[in-house]
Structure formats: structure tokens, C-alpha cells
Design an enzyme around this catalytic site. Structure first.
Site, PDB file in Angstrom:
ATOM      1  N   LEU A 124      12.601  40.684  65.438  1.00 30.69           N
ATOM      2  CA  LEU A 124      12.829  39.553  64.532  1.00 30.69           C
ATOM      3  C   LEU A 124      13.438  38.334  65.224  1.00 30.69           C
ATOM      4  CD1 LEU A 124      14.244  41.641  61.547  1.00 30.69           C
ATOM      5  CD2 LEU A 124      11.876  40.947  61.983  1.00 30.69           C
TER       6      LEU A 124
ATOM      7  N   HIS B 262      11.434  34.863  60.977  1.00 29.15           N
ATOM      8  CA  HIS B 262      11.494  35.967  60.001  1.00 29.15           C
ATOM      9  C   HIS B 262      12.728  35.818  59.106  1.00 29.15           C
ATOM     10  CE1 HIS B 262       9.524  37.962  63.598  1.00 29.15           C
ATOM     11  NE2 HIS B 262       8.634  38.197  62.656  1.00 29.15           N
TER      12      HIS B 262
ATOM     13  N   ASP C  37       1.385  31.642  60.097  1.00 30.82           N
ATOM     14  CA  ASP C  37       0.160  32.409  59.883  1.00 30.82           C
ATOM     15  C   ASP C  37      -0.500  31.886  58.598  1.00 30.82           C
ATOM     16  OD1 ASP C  37       0.444  34.848  61.942  1.00 30.82           O
ATOM     17  OD2 ASP C  37       2.400  34.346  61.151  1.00 30.82           O
TER      18      ASP C  37
ATOM     19  N   ASP D  30      14.404  33.816  64.183  1.00 28.69           N
ATOM     20  CA  ASP D  30      14.847  32.982  63.054  1.00 28.69           C
ATOM     21  C   ASP D  30      13.724  32.651  62.069  1.00 28.69           C
ATOM     22  OD1 ASP D  30      17.403  33.033  63.956  1.00 28.69           O
ATOM     23  OD2 ASP D  30      17.441  30.985  64.738  1.00 28.69           O
TER      24      ASP D  30
END
Ligand SMILES: Nc1ncnc2c1ncn2[C@@H]1O[C@H](COP(=O)(O)OP(=O)(O)OP(=O)(O)O)[C@@H](O)[C@H]1O
Ligand SMILES: CC(C)(CO)[C@@H](O)C(=O)[O-]
Ligand code: BAL
EC number: 6.3.2.1
Length: 289
Positions: free
Chosen positions: A33, A37, A150, A35
């Protein structure tokens, strides 16, 4: 915070949450992970009673086995970061728990999937759709959080939720960047020192494309793509794709009041990075950068 490894336990927790009238916010991740996420986790923490984060590197969505085996992992570090964010549950199943035997069914993407990563990573979105359908059924969240880095995934999952009537609100979260503009990604750790120096050019290229749309009302898709390409040519990575499309439909045919996405993928030696900018029909940024 509790780490849950089995589907059965996760289902029990979900049922208890429902019995108590709690809302569930869900953040699906593949771990390692950063920042970016954590921005999704913070948003989910603000909007829900219970926050569930999944950490699962889904083999079905990797079209290159080397990318799967070298995908970075550090679950202990992930656990610490998520505890600091006040997460309630981490769902951390192993591959046998999620895929105990050969599948009997398959997902097929028929819209928003024939361009960008859908065209260059065959089978990728089908794998994403399968794992998300399973996770949505196991966790039954009220809201689910996805990053706009994404952006095609956001568009595809929007279609999934709509088609299958999942009673889930999709919350898109703007891309979080390093100080020099590089979009945060778990795959950034696989960049060489030289590649890391060059990688912010990706963001610079997208900014140049956006400027063209904002400043020249005669702009064309090809002019935008050429402008972005002229900046990306300054780096050593190979351009996988550059495109300028309507968003979220992802068609070449951009109508007058459509939002527009400029999206790129660049293949470095060990890392393939993606990034994009989403722009309103008047040339403004749709989301902050
Ligand atoms: N920089 C970022 N800003 C906002 N959200 C992000 C960012 N990077 C990833 N996310 C989101 O986090 C969720 C989990 O993504 P994932 O675990 O694949 O991380 P990742 O860093 O994108 O990894 P990779 O780039 O290697 O695919 C996705 O919804 C993704 O869009
Ligand atoms: C949504 C997701 C966790 C599904 O494996 C993955 O595609 C990702 O990390 O974006
Ligand atoms: N962030 C999307 C997951 C993947 O690259 O497989």
C-alpha cells in the site's frame, strides 16, 4: 482491526454488520500500500460505519507471469498502515481460498474493454470482473472505492455493478501523486534510478495534452496524441499506448459535451506504468491533480 483469511468468517462478519444496521465501505487492493490506496481508505472511513480492505494479488488478472511473480508484497507493513487508518477488517484470503478448484464460469467484457489496457492486457479485465464479483458477493458492501489512476477499471466496474444489479455505490477517488507528479503505484518500486527520474514526464505529457484541449478549440484526437507522444518520446520506456477518448464510454467518437480521457501506458524494463487525465468538454480538469 482484525485480519480475516476465510470466506466463511468474512460472511459471518458481514451478516453481523447487517444485523446491526451498519454500512460497509469496501476498498479492494492488491496490497503493497501507498498513499493512493490510503486516500481510498480515508474516504471510506469518512462515509461508512465499517471499513473492509481486501489485500489479494489476483492471479486471474495478470497476463504476464513475470509481472505476477515480481508483484511487490509486504503484508505486515500493509497491516500497520491500515490499523493507523482505523480500518475494521482486512480480508486477506490466499489463492486456494478464492479459487479452490477450476472455475465453471467466465466473465466476458463487451463494452468499454476494447481499448487501452483492455486491448493491451488480454484477459486482464475479465480477471478483475471475476474477482470483484466474488468479493462483492462475499462482503456485500454498501459503497466501494476505486482510484481514477485505473480509470478504465472504474468505467468497467461501473458497467458490472449496473449489469448485475449489485446494490453498491461506486465511489471514484482522484489519483494521488508524488511531489514531482508521478502517479503513485505499487509498481514504481521496480523502476531503476534512471527510470524513476524520467517517469514524471508521463504526468507532464498528460498536462500538455490537457493544455491543448483547453486552449485550442480546433483540437483533434490525433493532435492531442501527437502532443503527448512528443513528450513521452523523451523517455527511455516504450510507449504501450496513448489514446484520447470519450469517458466513461471510451469511444473515438467524442461528442460535444462528453468528458474526455487522455490515457497512456509506458513499459519500462520491469514496470509498466499507466496514468491519465480526465477533462470536461470545456477543457477543465474533471478531478483535481
Ligand atoms: N496513485 C493512486 N491514487 C489513487 N488511487 C490509486 C492510486 N494507485 C492505485 N490506486 C487505487 O488503489 C486500488 C488498488 O490498486 P492496486 O492495488 O492495483 O495498486 P496500484 O498501486 O495501482 O498497483 P499497480 O500500479 O501496480 O497496479 C485501485 O482502485 C487503484 O486505482
Ligand atoms: C480492483 C483490484 C483489487 C481487483 O483485483 C485490482 O484490479 C486493483 O488493485 O486495482
Ligand atoms: N491496478 C490495477 C491492477 C493491475 O494492474 O493488475
Amino acid at each position: 482491526m482484525k485480519t480475516i483469511k476465510t470466506i466463511e468468517s468474512m460472511r459471518e462478519i458481514k451478516k453481523t454488520c447487517y444485523a446491526q444496521g451498519y454500512s460497509i465501505g469496501f476498498v479492494p487492493t492488491m496490497g503493497y500500500l501507498h498513499d493512493g490506496h490510503l486516500a481510498l481508505v480515508k474516504k471510506s472511513r469518512q462515509q461508512n460505519d465499517i471499513v473492509v480492505v481486501s489485500v489479494f494479488v489476483n492471479p486471474l488478472q495478470f497476463n504476464q507471469s513475470s509481472d505476477l511473480t515480481s508483484y511487490p508484497r509486504d503484508f505486515e507493513r500493509d497491516e500497520k498502515l491500515l490499523a493507523e487508518e482505523g480500518v475494521d477488517y482486512i480480508f486477506y484470503p490466499d489463492v486456494n481460498e478464492m479459487y479452490p478448484h477450476a472455475l465453471s464460469t467466465d466473465m466476458r467484457l463487451i463494452r468499454r474493454g476494447d481499448v487501452l489496457c483492455g486491448a493491451t492486457r488480454p484477459g486482464h479485465f475479465e480477471g478483475v470482473l471475476m474477482v470483484l464479483t466474488k468479493l462483492f458477493n462475499i462482503i456485500s458492501p454498501h459503497r466501494v472505492y476505486f482510484g481514477l489512476k485505473d480509470a478504465q477499471q472504474v468505467a468497467v466496474v461501473d458497467g458490472l455493478i449496473d449489469d448485475l444489479n449489485f446494490d453498491i455505490e461506486l465511489v471514484p477517488v482522484p489519483t494521488v501523486r508524488e511531489a514531482d507528479g508521478l502517479a503513485m503505484s505499487s509498481r514504481n518500486v521496480r523502476l531503476t534510478t534512471q527510470e524513476r527520474l524520467e517517469a514524471p514526464k508521463i504526468n507532464e505529457a498528460l498536462e500538455k495534452g490537457q493544455q491543448l484541449i483547453a486552449e485550442d478549440n480546433q483540437w483533434t484526437r490525433m493532435a492531442v496524441i501527437e502532443k503527448v507522444e512528443s513528450v513521452l518520446n523523451q523517455i527511455n520506456g516504450d510507449i504501450d499506448y496513448i489514446n484520447c477518448l470519450s469517458y466513461p464510454e471510451l469511444t473515438n467518437d467524442i461528442k460535444h459535451d462528453d468528458d474526455i480521457i487522455i490515457a497512456v501506458a509506458v513499459q519500462f524494463q520491469q514496470s509498466r506504468l499507466i496514468d491519465n487525465v480526465i477533462i470536461t468538454s470545456t477543457g477543465d480538469l474533471k478531478y483535481g491533480r
